[in-house]
Design an enzyme around this catalytic site. Structure first.
Site, PDB file in Angstrom:
ATOM      1  N   TRP A  41      72.622 -82.968  47.109  1.00  0.00           N
ATOM      2  CA  TRP A  41      71.736 -81.929  46.577  1.00  0.00           C
ATOM      3  C   TRP A  41      71.625 -80.737  47.560  1.00  0.00           C
ATOM      4  O   TRP A  41      70.533 -80.306  47.924  1.00  0.00           O
ATOM      5  CB  TRP A  41      70.332 -82.501  46.339  1.00  0.00           C
ATOM      6  CG  TRP A  41      70.210 -83.605  45.351  1.00  0.00           C
ATOM      7  CD1 TRP A  41      71.188 -84.496  44.954  1.00  0.00           C
ATOM      8  CD2 TRP A  41      69.027 -83.979  44.625  1.00  0.00           C
ATOM      9  NE1 TRP A  41      70.664 -85.386  44.049  1.00  0.00           N
ATOM     10  CE2 TRP A  41      69.349 -85.097  43.822  1.00  0.00           C
ATOM     11  CE3 TRP A  41      67.728 -83.489  44.584  1.00  0.00           C
ATOM     12  CZ2 TRP A  41      68.422 -85.723  42.990  1.00  0.00           C
ATOM     13  CZ3 TRP A  41      66.806 -84.115  43.758  1.00  0.00           C
ATOM     14  CH2 TRP A  41      67.150 -85.201  42.967  1.00  0.00           C
ATOM     15  N   ASP A  77      94.528 -71.848  53.174  1.00  0.00           N
ATOM     16  CA  ASP A  77      94.440 -72.713  51.993  1.00  0.00           C
ATOM     17  C   ASP A  77      94.753 -74.137  52.460  1.00  0.00           C
ATOM     18  O   ASP A  77      95.896 -74.438  52.827  1.00  0.00           O
ATOM     19  CB  ASP A  77      95.459 -72.234  50.946  1.00  0.00           C
ATOM     20  CG  ASP A  77      95.447 -73.088  49.687  1.00  0.00           C
ATOM     21  OD1 ASP A  77      94.833 -74.179  49.696  1.00  0.00           O
ATOM     22  OD2 ASP A  77      96.060 -72.668  48.694  1.00  0.00           O
ATOM     23  N   THR A  90      79.890 -86.952  49.766  1.00  0.00           N
ATOM     24  CA  THR A  90      78.799 -86.761  48.800  1.00  0.00           C
ATOM     25  C   THR A  90      78.151 -88.074  48.339  1.00  0.00           C
ATOM     26  O   THR A  90      78.796 -89.128  48.343  1.00  0.00           O
ATOM     27  CB  THR A  90      79.352 -86.029  47.553  1.00  0.00           C
ATOM     28  OG1 THR A  90      78.353 -86.002  46.540  1.00  0.00           O
ATOM     29  CG2 THR A  90      80.573 -86.742  46.977  1.00  0.00           C
ATOM     30  N   ASP A  91      76.908 -87.957  47.895  1.00  0.00           N
ATOM     31  CA  ASP A  91      76.220 -89.107  47.274  1.00  0.00           C
ATOM     32  C   ASP A  91      76.874 -89.478  45.944  1.00  0.00           C
ATOM     33  O   ASP A  91      76.648 -90.569  45.429  1.00  0.00           O
ATOM     34  CB  ASP A  91      74.731 -88.776  47.064  1.00  0.00           C
ATOM     35  CG  ASP A  91      74.507 -87.594  46.147  1.00  0.00           C
ATOM     36  OD1 ASP A  91      75.358 -86.671  46.131  1.00  0.00           O
ATOM     37  OD2 ASP A  91      73.481 -87.560  45.444  1.00  0.00           O
ATOM     38  N   LYS A 129      86.265 -87.284  45.806  1.00  0.00           N
ATOM     39  CA  LYS A 129      85.656 -87.228  47.141  1.00  0.00           C
ATOM     40  C   LYS A 129      85.842 -88.578  47.856  1.00  0.00           C
ATOM     41  O   LYS A 129      86.077 -88.612  49.065  1.00  0.00           O
ATOM     42  CB  LYS A 129      84.169 -86.866  47.057  1.00  0.00           C
ATOM     43  CG  LYS A 129      83.877 -85.441  46.592  1.00  0.00           C
ATOM     44  CD  LYS A 129      84.300 -84.372  47.583  1.00  0.00           C
ATOM     45  CE  LYS A 129      83.396 -84.268  48.789  1.00  0.00           C
ATOM     46  NZ  LYS A 129      83.745 -83.110  49.658  1.00  0.00           N
ATOM     47  N   THR A 150      83.646 -78.180  44.170  1.00  0.00           N
ATOM     48  CA  THR A 150      82.259 -78.649  44.069  1.00  0.00           C
ATOM     49  C   THR A 150      81.647 -78.517  42.663  1.00  0.00           C
ATOM     50  O   THR A 150      80.474 -78.846  42.486  1.00  0.00           O
ATOM     51  CB  THR A 150      81.357 -77.892  45.079  1.00  0.00           C
ATOM     52  OG1 THR A 150      81.517 -76.492  44.882  1.00  0.00           O
ATOM     53  CG2 THR A 150      81.694 -78.258  46.501  1.00  0.00           C
ATOM     54  N   ALA A 187      85.774 -77.584  49.538  1.00  0.00           N
ATOM     55  CA  ALA A 187      85.810 -78.638  48.520  1.00  0.00           C
ATOM     56  C   ALA A 187      85.817 -78.018  47.131  1.00  0.00           C
ATOM     57  O   ALA A 187      85.494 -76.839  46.963  1.00  0.00           O
ATOM     58  CB  ALA A 187      84.585 -79.556  48.648  1.00  0.00           C
ATOM     59  N   TYR A 240      84.612 -85.788  40.159  1.00  0.00           N
ATOM     60  CA  TYR A 240      84.225 -85.232  41.464  1.00  0.00           C
ATOM     61  C   TYR A 240      83.987 -86.349  42.486  1.00  0.00           C
ATOM     62  O   TYR A 240      84.563 -86.356  43.575  1.00  0.00           O
ATOM     63  CB  TYR A 240      82.972 -84.361  41.298  1.00  0.00           C
ATOM     64  CG  TYR A 240      82.346 -83.914  42.603  1.00  0.00           C
ATOM     65  CD1 TYR A 240      82.955 -82.952  43.403  1.00  0.00           C
ATOM     66  CD2 TYR A 240      81.137 -84.466  43.047  1.00  0.00           C
ATOM     67  CE1 TYR A 240      82.372 -82.544  44.602  1.00  0.00           C
ATOM     68  CE2 TYR A 240      80.547 -84.066  44.238  1.00  0.00           C
ATOM     69  CZ  TYR A 240      81.170 -83.103  45.012  1.00  0.00           C
ATOM     70  OH  TYR A 240      80.597 -82.709  46.196  1.00  0.00           O
TER      71      TYR A 240
HETATM   72  N1  LIG Z   1      76.764 -78.502  46.732  1.00  0.00           N
HETATM   73  C1  LIG Z   1      76.211 -79.710  46.720  1.00  0.00           C
HETATM   74  O1  LIG Z   1      75.171 -79.968  46.084  1.00  0.00           O
HETATM   75  C2  LIG Z   1      76.847 -80.837  47.518  1.00  0.00           C
HETATM   76  C3  LIG Z   1      76.283 -82.106  47.474  1.00  0.00           C
HETATM   77  C4  LIG Z   1      76.846 -83.134  48.213  1.00  0.00           C
HETATM   78  C5  LIG Z   1      77.972 -82.877  48.979  1.00  0.00           C
HETATM   79  N2  LIG Z   1      78.524 -81.641  49.000  1.00  0.00           N
HETATM   80  C6  LIG Z   1      79.711 -81.418  49.829  1.00  0.00           C
HETATM   81  O2  LIG Z   1      79.334 -80.556  50.887  1.00  0.00           O
HETATM   82  C7  LIG Z   1      80.466 -79.751  51.256  1.00  0.00           C
HETATM   83  C8  LIG Z   1      80.036 -78.291  51.297  1.00  0.00           C
HETATM   84  O3  LIG Z   1      79.583 -77.934  49.998  1.00  0.00           O
HETATM   85  P1  LIG Z   1      79.152 -76.432  49.637  1.00  0.00           P
HETATM   86  O4  LIG Z   1      78.122 -76.530  48.577  1.00  0.00           O
HETATM   87  O5  LIG Z   1      78.912 -75.680  50.896  1.00  0.00           O
HETATM   88  O6  LIG Z   1      80.513 -75.945  48.964  1.00  0.00           O
HETATM   89  P2  LIG Z   1      80.827 -74.473  48.400  1.00  0.00           P
HETATM   90  O7  LIG Z   1      79.678 -73.569  48.593  1.00  0.00           O
HETATM   91  O8  LIG Z   1      81.414 -74.682  47.037  1.00  0.00           O
HETATM   92  O9  LIG Z   1      81.982 -73.993  49.403  1.00  0.00           O
HETATM   93  C9  LIG Z   1      83.275 -74.505  49.375  1.00  0.00           C
HETATM   94  C10 LIG Z   1      84.197 -73.443  49.949  1.00  0.00           C
HETATM   95  O10 LIG Z   1      85.547 -73.958  49.940  1.00  0.00           O
HETATM   96  C11 LIG Z   1      86.388 -72.912  49.514  1.00  0.00           C
HETATM   97  N3  LIG Z   1      87.700 -73.353  49.033  1.00  0.00           N
HETATM   98  C12 LIG Z   1      88.067 -73.596  47.741  1.00  0.00           C
HETATM   99  N4  LIG Z   1      89.374 -73.928  47.697  1.00  0.00           N
HETATM  100  C13 LIG Z   1      89.841 -73.887  48.969  1.00  0.00           C
HETATM  101  C14 LIG Z   1      91.112 -74.104  49.554  1.00  0.00           C
HETATM  102  N5  LIG Z   1      92.187 -74.443  48.812  1.00  0.00           N
HETATM  103  N6  LIG Z   1      91.261 -73.963  50.902  1.00  0.00           N
HETATM  104  C15 LIG Z   1      90.190 -73.609  51.646  1.00  0.00           C
HETATM  105  N7  LIG Z   1      88.964 -73.388  51.158  1.00  0.00           N
HETATM  106  C16 LIG Z   1      88.785 -73.523  49.819  1.00  0.00           C
HETATM  107  C17 LIG Z   1      85.574 -72.230  48.438  1.00  0.00           C
HETATM  108  O11 LIG Z   1      86.121 -70.975  48.114  1.00  0.00           O
HETATM  109  P3  LIG Z   1      85.908 -70.420  46.591  1.00  0.00           P
HETATM  110  O12 LIG Z   1      84.433 -70.276  46.406  1.00  0.00           O
HETATM  111  O13 LIG Z   1      86.633 -69.104  46.638  1.00  0.00           O
HETATM  112  O14 LIG Z   1      86.515 -71.433  45.685  1.00  0.00           O
HETATM  113  C18 LIG Z   1      84.215 -72.151  49.120  1.00  0.00           C
HETATM  114  O15 LIG Z   1      84.106 -71.020  49.960  1.00  0.00           O
HETATM  115  C19 LIG Z   1      81.558 -80.088  50.256  1.00  0.00           C
HETATM  116  O16 LIG Z   1      82.419 -81.041  50.828  1.00  0.00           O
HETATM  117  C20 LIG Z   1      80.831 -80.714  49.096  1.00  0.00           C
HETATM  118  O17 LIG Z   1      81.637 -81.628  48.380  1.00  0.00           O
HETATM  119  C21 LIG Z   1      77.974 -80.613  48.296  1.00  0.00           C
END
Ligand SMILES: NC(=O)c1ccc[n+]([C@@H]2O[C@H](COP(=O)([O-])OP(=O)(O)OC[C@H]3O[C@@H](n4cnc5c(N)ncnc54)[C@H](OP(=O)(O)O)[C@@H]3O)[C@@H](O)[C@H]2O)c1
Length: 297
Positions: free
Chosen positions: A159, A44, A109-110, A138, A70, A68, A134
């Site tokens: 995205w 964590d 993120t954007d 970030k 998200t 993150a 959010y």
């Molecule tokens: N998704 C988008 O469209 C998007 C766009 C721009 C930037 N980003 C950035 O890209 C990165 C990756 O995004 P993603 O879509 O791959 O995210 P994701 O699928 O939501 O994965 C995030 C992971 O972090 C875990 N997590 C939550 N709380 C935690 C904690 N306290 N300690 C350790 N791990 C924890 C989550 O577990 P749980 O599922 O169990 O909570 C999940 O496995 C992030 O930094 C996000 O902000 C995402």
């Protein structure tokens, strides 16, 4: 080198598991919860003590932070947790890397943009003007890394979709297959990013060790520009979901707790030139992802 991946069971984390499979480095995959079918060490990142212990016990010299908060809409009513995970915990990782002279690769993120009207691609040094919790948290995460003073590569992306987890592509595959009609916003413009492509870019940066002299903020998405409407049209076309009438609409037809950026295209010149990264066009990558999801094209 021992490399810690946080949030390894999310979209990006799972793609890094695939890309780094044959690496000479040792990757340690961590997340807050276990997941079926993958080996996960529990960590964590909101606990400074847990992060520090993990780094010291495993002689970690690099962290790739894929963890993150998200959920953009839920963040509006859950600010404390969002700030804890997207800002304070990122600071924990940065401090832990500073203590061992290690590298933090962090994904942002954007959504750090959007508060000002733009119509040209966003540059890395452009002032952050987030419109919601959010994006704001970030941006705080980025600031905490700079304050800790560790070696860092911060990559803002947008995205994100992949064959893992919940995302826009999966939602639209389902809706365009089952609904006769669908309205999708055309007044929000950006670029989709296949998480696999981003994982390849991160892997190259870490693997080639070119980060020492190139600390900083970078942008990465796929190439091209589209609206959510265009994105949906392409998903439906590739999947052969021809029975759904997809119409463009304005954002105000879908009331949302948070105002999303109207234009958040990222300029990727810096990451391409600095690290020699080539970026696939968005429709090419969408097709690859759908093929990996066994969607019949
Ligand atoms: N998704 C988008 O469209 C998007 C766009 C721009 C930037 N980003 C950035 O890209 C990165 C990756 O995004 P993603 O879509 O791959 O995210 P994701 O699928 O939501 O994965 C995030 C992971 O972090 C875990 N997590 C939550 N709380 C935690 C904690 N306290 N300690 C350790 N791990 C924890 C989550 O577990 P749980 O599922 O169990 O909570 C999940 O496995 C992030 O930094 C996000 O902000 C995402």
């Amino acid at each position: 080198m021992n490399i810690l991946v946080t949030g390894a069971n999310g979209q990006l984390g799972n793609e890094i598991r695939i890309v780094a499979k044959n690496s000479c480095d040792t990757y340690i995959y961590t997340d807050v919860l276990e997941a079926e079918g993958v080996e996960t060490t529990l960590l964590d990142i909101t606990s400074m003590e847990a992060v520090r212990n993990m780094v010291q016990e495993n002689d970690v010299k690099c962290i790739i932070n894929c963890a993150a908060y998200t959920n953009v809409d839920k963040a509006e009513t859950d600010e404390a947790l969002c700030e804890l995970l997207n800002a304070k915990a990122v600071g924990n990782l940065a401090i832990a890397m500073k203590e061992v002279d290690g590298l933090l690769v962090h994904i942002s993120t954007d959504y750090v943009f959007g508060g000002d009207p733009y119509n040209t691609p966003c540059q890395e040094d452009q002032k952050g003007t987030p419109t919601g919790v959010y994006g704001k948290t970030k941006l705080h995460g980025e600031q905490n890394i700079l304050a800790a003073g560790c070696k860092h590569v911060i990559i803002r992306t947008a995205w994100l979709y992949s064959e893992f987890g919940k995302n826009f592509v999966k939602t639209m595959l389902n809706l365009t297959a089952t609904k006769p009609q669908l309205k999708v916003v055309f007044d929000q413009v950006g670029t989709p990013t296949y998480a696999y492509d981003l994982a390849v870019a991160i892997y190259k940066i870490v693997n080639e060790r070119k980060y020492e002299e190139n600390n900083g903020v970078y942008h990465y998405s796929n190439e091209g520009v589209c609206s959510w409407y265009d994105f949906t049209k392409m998903i439906a076309e590739y999947a052969g979901n021809t029975g759904c009438d997809i119409q463009p609409c304005h954002s105000d037809e879908f009331p949302s707790p948070v105002k999303r950026p109207a234009y958040s295209v990222l300029d990727k010149t810096k990451i391409k030139q600095t690290f020699g990264i080539s970026v696939p066009y968005w429709t090419t990558s969408l097709k690859v992802c759908l093929e990996r999801m066994n969607v019949k094209l």
